[in-house]
Design a protein around this motif. Structure first.
Motif, PDB file in Angstrom:
ATOM      1  N   GLN A 189       0.838  -1.188   0.000  1.00 21.59           N
ATOM      2  CA  GLN A 189       0.000   0.000   0.000  1.00 21.59           C
ATOM      3  C   GLN A 189       0.884   1.253   0.000  1.00 21.59           C
ATOM      4  O   GLN A 189       1.878   1.332   0.715  1.00 21.59           O
ATOM      5  CB  GLN A 189      -0.893  -0.028   1.237  1.00 21.59           C
ATOM      6  N   ARG A 190       0.533   2.222  -0.818  1.00 26.99           N
ATOM      7  CA  ARG A 190       1.366   3.417  -0.978  1.00 26.99           C
ATOM      8  C   ARG A 190       1.597   4.137   0.354  1.00 26.99           C
ATOM      9  O   ARG A 190       2.702   4.626   0.622  1.00 26.99           O
ATOM     10  CB  ARG A 190       0.713   4.367  -1.984  1.00 26.99           C
ATOM     11  N   GLU A 191       0.580   4.187   1.175  1.00 30.89           N
ATOM     12  CA  GLU A 191       0.705   4.868   2.469  1.00 30.89           C
ATOM     13  C   GLU A 191       1.775   4.218   3.341  1.00 30.89           C
ATOM     14  O   GLU A 191       2.562   4.897   4.004  1.00 30.89           O
ATOM     15  CB  GLU A 191      -0.649   4.844   3.189  1.00 30.89           C
ATOM     16  N   LEU A 194       5.279   5.010   1.916  1.00 27.43           N
ATOM     17  CA  LEU A 194       5.702   6.361   2.270  1.00 27.43           C
ATOM     18  C   LEU A 194       6.194   6.410   3.710  1.00 27.43           C
ATOM     19  O   LEU A 194       7.191   7.082   4.015  1.00 27.43           O
ATOM     20  CB  LEU A 194       4.554   7.348   2.064  1.00 27.43           C
ATOM     21  N   ARG A 195       5.514   5.699   4.597  1.00 32.25           N
ATOM     22  CA  ARG A 195       5.948   5.676   6.003  1.00 32.25           C
ATOM     23  C   ARG A 195       7.330   5.052   6.135  1.00 32.25           C
ATOM     24  O   ARG A 195       8.177   5.528   6.888  1.00 32.25           O
ATOM     25  CB  ARG A 195       4.941   4.896   6.864  1.00 32.25           C
ATOM     26  N   ALA A 204       4.766  11.500   7.617  1.00 30.47           N
ATOM     27  CA  ALA A 204       4.648  10.041   7.493  1.00 30.47           C
ATOM     28  C   ALA A 204       5.671   9.286   8.351  1.00 30.47           C
ATOM     29  O   ALA A 204       5.544   8.071   8.544  1.00 30.47           O
ATOM     30  CB  ALA A 204       4.797   9.623   6.038  1.00 30.47           C
ATOM     31  N   THR A 223       5.044   4.379  -8.112  1.00 27.10           N
ATOM     32  CA  THR A 223       3.648   4.259  -7.698  1.00 27.10           C
ATOM     33  C   THR A 223       2.886   3.395  -8.695  1.00 27.10           C
ATOM     34  O   THR A 223       3.167   3.410  -9.890  1.00 27.10           O
ATOM     35  CB  THR A 223       3.001   5.654  -7.603  1.00 27.10           C
ATOM     36  N   VAL A 235      -7.070   2.006  -2.740  1.00 25.61           N
ATOM     37  CA  VAL A 235      -5.938   2.922  -2.583  1.00 25.61           C
ATOM     38  C   VAL A 235      -4.862   2.587  -3.610  1.00 25.61           C
ATOM     39  O   VAL A 235      -4.850   1.510  -4.194  1.00 25.61           O
ATOM     40  CB  VAL A 235      -5.339   2.828  -1.158  1.00 25.61           C
TER      41      VAL A 235
END
Length: 319
Positions: A189-191, A194-195, A204, A223, A235
């Motif tokens: 997952q992109r989120e 990023l974290r 993040a 992405t 997402v």
């Protein structure tokens, strides 16, 4: 009246071109024809292969309880497969191969490959699709496996299109087996990506950022949009690569380091003089302890070295 024969406009254009070029340039025309033919054949082979894969993928339905989102874009699959080339000399373990869209490109590489899949229906499908990999398909839960036994204690690259709902657990297991896994790549997952890749001072940056970056260099590669999956997730996704950064010893108590990082980020809006109180509750603290170094900062302001130093400060208090 002589009847008119049907004319192939495509052929007519090539005849006209030949007349204009003249005999001395006919070899050029032949090469152009051959180039066009090869490109057409390649397109048809690629399209046919894509159609076959789409047909095969309909045989196994993604399971919501396993967080399955099958990748259907072959270009993306190949790009993910190529991320393992950062460590070309060691085996590869793929997590959650599903229908084998990524597996087919990993299998082309001249190195040992094993895959681990918890879904029995997918395992049966993989047996049929990849008979040469039959002995390399592990029907098990990655989170419960002893990774030292996968390749006889040898190091390996970890990769996959990771299930979103357990991706963090997968990476925490990677951290616990970091001596076995010098490189980890794949799609998440992109989120979460990023974290993991975010530096200190960003929104993040958090627990996963610190614990991962303590041992690995993290690259956010690209992405991936929602429409390349079946079913499409809600997402965006991202492909990352993590490679060991050469740190063998943090220079502090590793267990306390993890405990401290989790404690302060669970109250990330608080200054450390507030979020650390529960960690040192009941201890005899030196005068002015909560006015000391780092205490007026928030956790996202500290880098790995600062967290190590803070862990040693707290460690002295907890002795």
């Amino acid at each position: 009246m002589t009847p008119r024969l049907p004319i192939d406009k495509g052929k007519l254009s090539w005849i006209a071109l030949a007349a204009n070029l003249g005999n001395e340039k006919l070899p050029t025309l032949v090469m152009l024809c051959l180039f066009s033919f090869v490109n057409y054949k390649y397109f048809r082979i690629f399209a046919s292969r894509r159609e076959r894969i789409d047909d095969e993928m309909r045989k196994v339905k993604p399971k919501k309880n396993l967080g399955q989102h099958f990748l259907v874009d072959l270009d993306i699959a190949r790009r993910i497969a190529d991320t393992v080339d950062a460590y070309p000399a060691i085996p590869v373990l793929e997590i959650g191969p599903g229908m084998g869209v990524l597996t087919q490109y990993l299998a082309e590489k001249p190195r040992e490959l094993k895959v681990v899949e918890i879904d029995k229906e997918s395992v049966a499908f993989l047996y049929g699709q990849f008979p040469l990999l039959r002995d390399k398909i592990i029907g098990d839960d990655f989170l419960r496996m002893d990774l030292h036994g996968v390749f006889g204690g040898r190091q390996f690259v970890l990769t996959g299109n990771y299930p979103y709902d357990i991706s963090s657990q997968i990476f925490f297991k990677m951290l616990n087996n970091r001596d076995l896994i010098p490189c980890c790549t794949g799609m998440i997952q992109r989120e979460v990506a990023l974290r993991m890749a975010s530096p200190p001072g960003t929104k993040a940056y958090g627990i996963l950022s610190v614990l991962t970056q303590a041992w690995y260099d993290v690259e956010y590669l690209f992405t991936v949009d929602e429409h390349v999956f079946n079913p499409p997730p809600k997402v965006k996704s991202a492909v990352i690569r993590m490679t060991r950064n050469g740190v063998d010893d943090l220079g502090c108590d590793e267990v306390l380091f993890k405990r401290l990082v989790k404690a302060v980020f669970n109250q990330r809006r608080k200054m450390l003089r507030v979020s650390l109180r529960q960690l040192v509750a009941g201890r005899d603290l030196p005068d002015g302890f909560f006015e000391g170094k780092f205490m007026t900062q928030r956790p996202e302001e500290l880098g790995i070295a600062e967290f190590v130093e803070l862990t040693n400060i707290i460690g002295e208090v907890l002795k």
